[in-house]
Design an enzyme around this catalytic site. Structure first.
Site, PDB file in Angstrom:
ATOM      1  N   PRO A   1      38.317  -8.027  28.565  1.00 45.57           N
ATOM      2  CA  PRO A   1      37.760  -8.449  29.855  1.00 45.57           C
ATOM      3  C   PRO A   1      38.745  -8.289  31.016  1.00 45.57           C
ATOM      4  O   PRO A   1      38.360  -8.334  32.175  1.00 45.57           O
ATOM      5  CB  PRO A   1      37.430  -9.931  29.624  1.00 45.57           C
ATOM      6  CG  PRO A   1      37.319 -10.071  28.143  1.00 45.57           C
ATOM      7  CD  PRO A   1      38.319  -9.106  27.577  1.00 45.57           C
TER       8      PRO A   1
ATOM      9  N   GLU B   1      41.511 -14.142  20.251  1.00 48.54           N
ATOM     10  CA  GLU B   1      41.718 -14.246  21.697  1.00 48.54           C
ATOM     11  C   GLU B   1      42.419 -13.010  22.251  1.00 48.54           C
ATOM     12  O   GLU B   1      42.826 -13.001  23.415  1.00 48.54           O
ATOM     13  CB  GLU B   1      42.561 -15.496  22.011  1.00 48.54           C
ATOM     14  CG  GLU B   1      41.978 -16.797  21.453  1.00 48.54           C
ATOM     15  CD  GLU B   1      40.505 -16.953  21.772  1.00 48.54           C
ATOM     16  OE1 GLU B   1      39.718 -17.166  20.826  1.00 48.54           O
ATOM     17  OE2 GLU B   1      40.128 -16.832  22.956  1.00 48.54           O
TER      18      GLU B   1
ATOM     19  N   ARG C   1      28.354  11.708  25.185  1.00 47.75           N
ATOM     20  CA  ARG C   1      27.321  12.390  25.971  1.00 47.75           C
ATOM     21  C   ARG C   1      27.913  13.376  26.976  1.00 47.75           C
ATOM     22  O   ARG C   1      27.220  14.225  27.509  1.00 47.75           O
ATOM     23  CB  ARG C   1      26.454  11.358  26.697  1.00 47.75           C
ATOM     24  CG  ARG C   1      25.693  10.433  25.766  1.00 47.75           C
ATOM     25  CD  ARG C   1      25.019   9.316  26.519  1.00 47.75           C
ATOM     26  NE  ARG C   1      23.954   9.809  27.389  1.00 47.75           N
ATOM     27  CZ  ARG C   1      22.709  10.056  26.973  1.00 47.75           C
ATOM     28  NH1 ARG C   1      22.386   9.891  25.698  1.00 47.75           N
ATOM     29  NH2 ARG C   1      21.792  10.485  27.808  1.00 47.75           N
TER      30      ARG C   1
ATOM     31  N   ASP D   1      20.581  15.973  33.876  1.00 46.69           N
ATOM     32  CA  ASP D   1      20.684  16.794  35.101  1.00 46.69           C
ATOM     33  C   ASP D   1      19.796  16.211  36.192  1.00 46.69           C
ATOM     34  O   ASP D   1      20.190  16.103  37.345  1.00 46.69           O
ATOM     35  CB  ASP D   1      20.251  18.232  34.800  1.00 46.69           C
ATOM     36  CG  ASP D   1      21.207  18.872  33.799  1.00 46.69           C
ATOM     37  OD1 ASP D   1      20.868  19.918  33.233  1.00 46.69           O
ATOM     38  OD2 ASP D   1      22.282  18.272  33.579  1.00 46.69           O
TER      39      ASP D   1
HETATM   40  N1  LIG Z   1      34.177  -7.032  28.619  1.00 49.80           N
HETATM   41  C1  LIG Z   1      34.741  -6.347  27.610  1.00 49.80           C
HETATM   42  O1  LIG Z   1      34.895  -5.127  27.643  1.00 49.80           O
HETATM   43  C2  LIG Z   1      35.205  -7.128  26.414  1.00 49.80           C
HETATM   44  C3  LIG Z   1      36.178  -6.633  25.568  1.00 49.80           C
HETATM   45  C4  LIG Z   1      36.575  -7.369  24.463  1.00 49.80           C
HETATM   46  C5  LIG Z   1      35.977  -8.616  24.238  1.00 49.80           C
HETATM   47  N2  LIG Z   1      36.315  -9.404  23.211  1.00 49.80           N
HETATM   48  C6  LIG Z   1      37.558  -9.190  22.443  1.00 49.80           C
HETATM   49  C7  LIG Z   1      38.709  -9.656  23.290  1.00 49.80           C
HETATM   50  C8  LIG Z   1      38.708 -10.945  23.787  1.00 49.80           C
HETATM   51  C9  LIG Z   1      39.764 -11.378  24.578  1.00 49.80           C
HETATM   52  C10 LIG Z   1      40.814 -10.501  24.886  1.00 49.80           C
HETATM   53  C11 LIG Z   1      40.786  -9.210  24.396  1.00 49.80           C
HETATM   54  C12 LIG Z   1      39.723  -8.766  23.594  1.00 49.80           C
HETATM   55  N3  LIG Z   1      35.028  -9.072  25.065  1.00 49.80           N
HETATM   56  C13 LIG Z   1      34.648  -8.353  26.144  1.00 49.80           C
END
Ligand SMILES: NC(=O)c1ccc(NCc2ccccc2)nc1
Length: 250
Positions: free
Chosen positions: A93, A120, A158, A173
């Site tokens: 995130p 986490e 893709r 396209d």
């Molecule tokens: N929004 C995204 O792209 C995304 C990516 C991974 C995820 N969860 C695994 C995770 C949690 C906390 C820290 C790092 C990775 N959730 C959402």
């Protein structure tokens, strides 16, 4: 031979990736070797009896992190396995927000390693040492990076020449980069008393092209006006949008 996309994935749940290798366009890409996907599981790089892959966070607090040693070993194996000096991407995130422009940018790399975090996340020093780019598929937290990795792989596949057969590529396209798509219709001609827009039955292909373009422009204006600010509209597009706005009963 078309430039194949080589992807190595580091994940504790490699079987999840059957969701893209076993179905549809991405399955065909794998069969045609236009997409090559290999997984590396940190659990296979553990040496303790319990095959531990998580570890406690310094500073306390809830949750765990991915244990450093098995993770780094899996990343190193994936980089070596994919070869050709792959770009290493971490899905989180905290990453850069992925959109079609980001997909286009990432399409320049013919080999990638995607690291799917669980718990986490991962130690910041691993990000600094082993990760080239951090990307997010949106502002929400999931249970792991696997689904984001699959989203990215699907979008990138893709972009590989040959993956989208004529049918699909025609669809791509017709889609004007940066606009929302126009409405689509198929049989029956009347559904719940609602008829298909007559222009689509006219056989006048330029009228149909213009109608679809105007609908895409109008929809983008109504639903995602901020997308229009980044676009340089052609004279025709501007005229069609102005006409749409004039006809729109707010
Ligand atoms: N929004 C995204 O792209 C995304 C990516 C991974 C995820 N969860 C695994 C995770 C949690 C906390 C820290 C790092 C990775 N959730 C959402």
């Amino acid at each position: 031979m078309a430039q194949a996309l080589q992807v190595g994935v580091v994940s504790l749940f490699p079987d999840m990736f059957q969701a893209i290798t076993e179905y549809g366009v991405t399955r065909r890409a794998v069969e045609q070797q236009l997409l090559q996907l290999h997984t590396w599981n940190p659990r296979d790089f553990t040496h303790d009896k319990h095959r531990t892959v998580d570890d406690r966070p310094y500073g306390g607090g809830p949750g765990m992190l991915m244990m450093v040693e098995p993770l780094r070993a899996a990343i190193a194996a994936a980089k070596e396995g994919v070869g050709d000096n792959p770009r290493v991407i971490y899905l989180s995130p905290q990453g850069k927000k992925l959109d079609q422009q980001g997909v286009q940018y990432l399409s320049q790399f013919s080999s990638l390693v995607l690291v799917a975090g669980r718990y986490e996340g991962i130690d910041e020093r691993v990000i600094e040492a082993d990760i080239d780019e951090e990307w997010s598929i949106g502002d929400f937290v999931l249970s792991g990076g696997e689904l984001p990795a699959m989203v990215m792989i699907d979008a990138l596949a893709r972009q590989v020449p040959g993956v989208l057969g004529h049918q699909d590529s025609a669809a791509e396209d017709s889609f004007v980069a940066g606009l929302l798509d126009c409405p689509h219709y198929t049989r029956p001609e009347t559904l719940d008393g609602k008829k298909v827009p007559s222009v689509l039955l006219s056989g006048n292909h330029d009228k149909i092209r213009q109608w679809r373009l105007q609908q895409a422009l109008g929809r983008t204006w109504l639903r995602r006006p901020e997308l229009l600010t980044d676009l340089a509209l052609t004279d025709e597009q501007q005229r069609l949008l102005d006409e749409f706005k004039a006809n729109y009963q707010l």
